[in-house]
Design a protein around this motif. Sequence first.
Motif, PDB file in Angstrom:
ATOM      1  N   PRO A  60       0.803  -1.221   0.000  1.00  0.00           N
ATOM      2  CA  PRO A  60       0.000   0.000   0.000  1.00  0.00           C
ATOM      3  C   PRO A  60       0.837   1.273   0.000  1.00  0.00           C
ATOM      4  O   PRO A  60       0.343   2.325  -0.353  1.00  0.00           O
ATOM      5  N   GLY A  61       2.075   1.215   0.405  1.00  0.00           N
ATOM      6  CA  GLY A  61       2.905   2.413   0.455  1.00  0.00           C
ATOM      7  C   GLY A  61       4.067   2.201   1.382  1.00  0.00           C
ATOM      8  O   GLY A  61       4.550   1.087   1.550  1.00  0.00           O
ATOM      9  N   LEU A  62       4.507   3.274   1.985  1.00  0.00           N
ATOM     10  CA  LEU A  62       5.652   3.221   2.885  1.00  0.00           C
ATOM     11  C   LEU A  62       5.232   3.588   4.306  1.00  0.00           C
ATOM     12  O   LEU A  62       4.311   4.368   4.508  1.00  0.00           O
ATOM     13  N   VAL A  63       5.928   3.015   5.252  1.00  0.00           N
ATOM     14  CA  VAL A  63       5.813   3.405   6.651  1.00  0.00           C
ATOM     15  C   VAL A  63       7.043   4.263   6.921  1.00  0.00           C
ATOM     16  O   VAL A  63       8.170   3.836   6.666  1.00  0.00           O
ATOM     17  N   VAL A  64       6.822   5.484   7.410  1.00  0.00           N
ATOM     18  CA  VAL A  64       7.924   6.409   7.632  1.00  0.00           C
ATOM     19  C   VAL A  64       7.936   6.821   9.104  1.00  0.00           C
ATOM     20  O   VAL A  64       6.965   7.398   9.598  1.00  0.00           O
ATOM     21  N   TYR A  65       9.022   6.488   9.782  1.00  0.00           N
ATOM     22  CA  TYR A  65       9.212   6.909  11.163  1.00  0.00           C
ATOM     23  C   TYR A  65       9.952   8.233  11.147  1.00  0.00           C
ATOM     24  O   TYR A  65      10.966   8.377  10.439  1.00  0.00           O
ATOM     25  N   VAL A  66       9.454   9.214  11.899  1.00  0.00           N
ATOM     26  CA  VAL A  66      10.098  10.522  11.951  1.00  0.00           C
ATOM     27  C   VAL A  66      10.280  10.942  13.403  1.00  0.00           C
ATOM     28  O   VAL A  66       9.518  10.540  14.280  1.00  0.00           O
ATOM     29  N   ASP A  67      11.303  11.755  13.630  1.00  0.00           N
ATOM     30  CA  ASP A  67      11.511  12.297  14.970  1.00  0.00           C
ATOM     31  C   ASP A  67      12.294  13.592  14.865  1.00  0.00           C
ATOM     32  O   ASP A  67      13.158  13.742  13.995  1.00  0.00           O
ATOM     33  N   GLY A  68      11.972  14.499  15.734  1.00  0.00           N
ATOM     34  CA  GLY A  68      12.687  15.756  15.849  1.00  0.00           C
ATOM     35  C   GLY A  68      12.969  16.000  17.311  1.00  0.00           C
ATOM     36  O   GLY A  68      12.189  15.608  18.174  1.00  0.00           O
ATOM     37  N   ALA A  69      14.095  16.634  17.584  1.00  0.00           N
ATOM     38  CA  ALA A  69      14.458  16.880  18.981  1.00  0.00           C
ATOM     39  C   ALA A  69      15.314  18.130  19.077  1.00  0.00           C
ATOM     40  O   ALA A  69      16.003  18.502  18.125  1.00  0.00           O
ATOM     41  N   SER A  70      15.245  18.754  20.245  1.00  0.00           N
ATOM     42  CA  SER A  70      16.118  19.894  20.517  1.00  0.00           C
ATOM     43  C   SER A  70      16.715  19.718  21.902  1.00  0.00           C
ATOM     44  O   SER A  70      16.075  19.175  22.803  1.00  0.00           O
ATOM     45  N   ARG A  71      17.937  20.143  22.027  1.00  0.00           N
ATOM     46  CA  ARG A  71      18.600  20.118  23.328  1.00  0.00           C
ATOM     47  C   ARG A  71      18.348  21.468  23.957  1.00  0.00           C
ATOM     48  O   ARG A  71      18.947  22.462  23.568  1.00  0.00           O
ATOM     49  N   GLY A  72      17.403  21.508  24.871  1.00  0.00           N
ATOM     50  CA  GLY A  72      16.892  22.771  25.379  1.00  0.00           C
ATOM     51  C   GLY A  72      15.657  23.098  24.551  1.00  0.00           C
ATOM     52  O   GLY A  72      15.406  22.486  23.525  1.00  0.00           O
ATOM     53  N   ASN A  73      14.888  24.048  24.980  1.00  0.00           N
ATOM     54  CA  ASN A  73      13.655  24.352  24.251  1.00  0.00           C
ATOM     55  C   ASN A  73      13.401  25.859  24.267  1.00  0.00           C
ATOM     56  O   ASN A  73      12.716  26.333  25.162  1.00  0.00           O
ATOM     57  N   PRO A  76      19.777  23.682  20.116  1.00  0.00           N
ATOM     58  CA  PRO A  76      20.255  23.029  18.900  1.00  0.00           C
ATOM     59  C   PRO A  76      19.351  21.834  18.592  1.00  0.00           C
ATOM     60  O   PRO A  76      19.037  21.043  19.484  1.00  0.00           O
ATOM     61  N   SER A  77      18.920  21.729  17.335  1.00  0.00           N
ATOM     62  CA  SER A  77      17.907  20.736  16.973  1.00  0.00           C
ATOM     63  C   SER A  77      18.325  19.906  15.767  1.00  0.00           C
ATOM     64  O   SER A  77      19.076  20.376  14.909  1.00  0.00           O
ATOM     65  N   SER A  78      17.793  18.695  15.714  1.00  0.00           N
ATOM     66  CA  SER A  78      18.026  17.782  14.600  1.00  0.00           C
ATOM     67  C   SER A  78      16.758  17.015  14.307  1.00  0.00           C
ATOM     68  O   SER A  78      15.859  16.918  15.153  1.00  0.00           O
ATOM     69  N   ILE A  79      16.711  16.467  13.100  1.00  0.00           N
ATOM     70  CA  ILE A  79      15.561  15.660  12.696  1.00  0.00           C
ATOM     71  C   ILE A  79      16.060  14.398  12.007  1.00  0.00           C
ATOM     72  O   ILE A  79      17.205  14.321  11.559  1.00  0.00           O
ATOM     73  N   GLY A  80      15.164  13.408  11.940  1.00  0.00           N
ATOM     74  CA  GLY A  80      15.470  12.193  11.203  1.00  0.00           C
ATOM     75  C   GLY A  80      14.190  11.569  10.690  1.00  0.00           C
ATOM     76  O   GLY A  80      13.108  11.781  11.249  1.00  0.00           O
ATOM     77  N   ALA A  81      14.324  10.836   9.587  1.00  0.00           N
ATOM     78  CA  ALA A  81      13.199  10.105   9.009  1.00  0.00           C
ATOM     79  C   ALA A  81      13.751   8.842   8.368  1.00  0.00           C
ATOM     80  O   ALA A  81      14.816   8.868   7.748  1.00  0.00           O
ATOM     81  N   ALA A  82      13.032   7.740   8.543  1.00  0.00           N
ATOM     82  CA  ALA A  82      13.428   6.465   7.939  1.00  0.00           C
ATOM     83  C   ALA A  82      12.206   5.838   7.282  1.00  0.00           C
ATOM     84  O   ALA A  82      11.153   5.710   7.912  1.00  0.00           O
ATOM     85  N   ALA A  83      12.346   5.461   6.021  1.00  0.00           N
ATOM     86  CA  ALA A  83      11.248   4.878   5.244  1.00  0.00           C
ATOM     87  C   ALA A  83      11.405   3.366   5.177  1.00  0.00           C
ATOM     88  O   ALA A  83      12.497   2.852   4.895  1.00  0.00           O
ATOM     89  N   LYS A  96      19.448  15.272   9.771  1.00  0.00           N
ATOM     90  CA  LYS A  96      20.254  16.486   9.668  1.00  0.00           C
ATOM     91  C   LYS A  96      19.984  17.419  10.830  1.00  0.00           C
ATOM     92  O   LYS A  96      18.936  17.357  11.467  1.00  0.00           O
ATOM     93  N   ALA A  97      20.953  18.269  11.069  1.00  0.00           N
ATOM     94  CA  ALA A  97      20.800  19.333  12.053  1.00  0.00           C
ATOM     95  C   ALA A  97      19.997  20.445  11.396  1.00  0.00           C
ATOM     96  O   ALA A  97      20.168  20.723  10.203  1.00  0.00           O
TER      97      ALA A  97
END
Length: 174
Positions: A60-73, A76-83, A96-97
């Motif tokens: 049917p398609g792809l399952v994509v896991y994503v996450d974003g985080a920052s150290r402090g709010n 400095p922040s980064s994101i990631g995604a995996a298909a 990437k940052a």
Amino acid sequence: MKRLDELLLALAGGEDLDEARRRAGFSDLKEARAALRDLARSLRMQSQARGGLQGGAEPPGLVVYVDGASRGNPGPSSIGAAAFLPSGEEIASVSKAIGRTTNNVAEYTAVLEGLRLARSLGAREAEIRLDSELVVRQLRGEYRIRNDALRVLADRALAEAARFERCTWEHVPR
């Protein structure tokens, strides 16, 4: 095949698709995306041949896991995604940052990158999974979006999601 391997290694190492395609020697994004679509198609066929899908049906398609985080709010922040294919095989990822921002902006940015990744792989359907209940409920329309910056990102994500035949949001507890 060597160029595709180099492209995948660069993507897995956190480079964006344009940087990765240059490193791998693809002439343009269109050529790199076509190679990734061919790989996804080949992986689907291999999965079907091993009996991974009932009756040889197209996944049917792809399952994509994503996450974003920052150290402090903010911080400095980064994101990631995996298909992943529905069979569970990972086919591409990006990380990437993204500079100094809030955790919620990082989560939305990860959603956008995950949707773009799925589109670049030729997916017609996407199931986006993330650990931010707030973002999932906002994208489903269950929670209001009070922050203007988040509203802009949510609108972009919904516009990108509308390019798929079907796109769903799923909260995955940490």
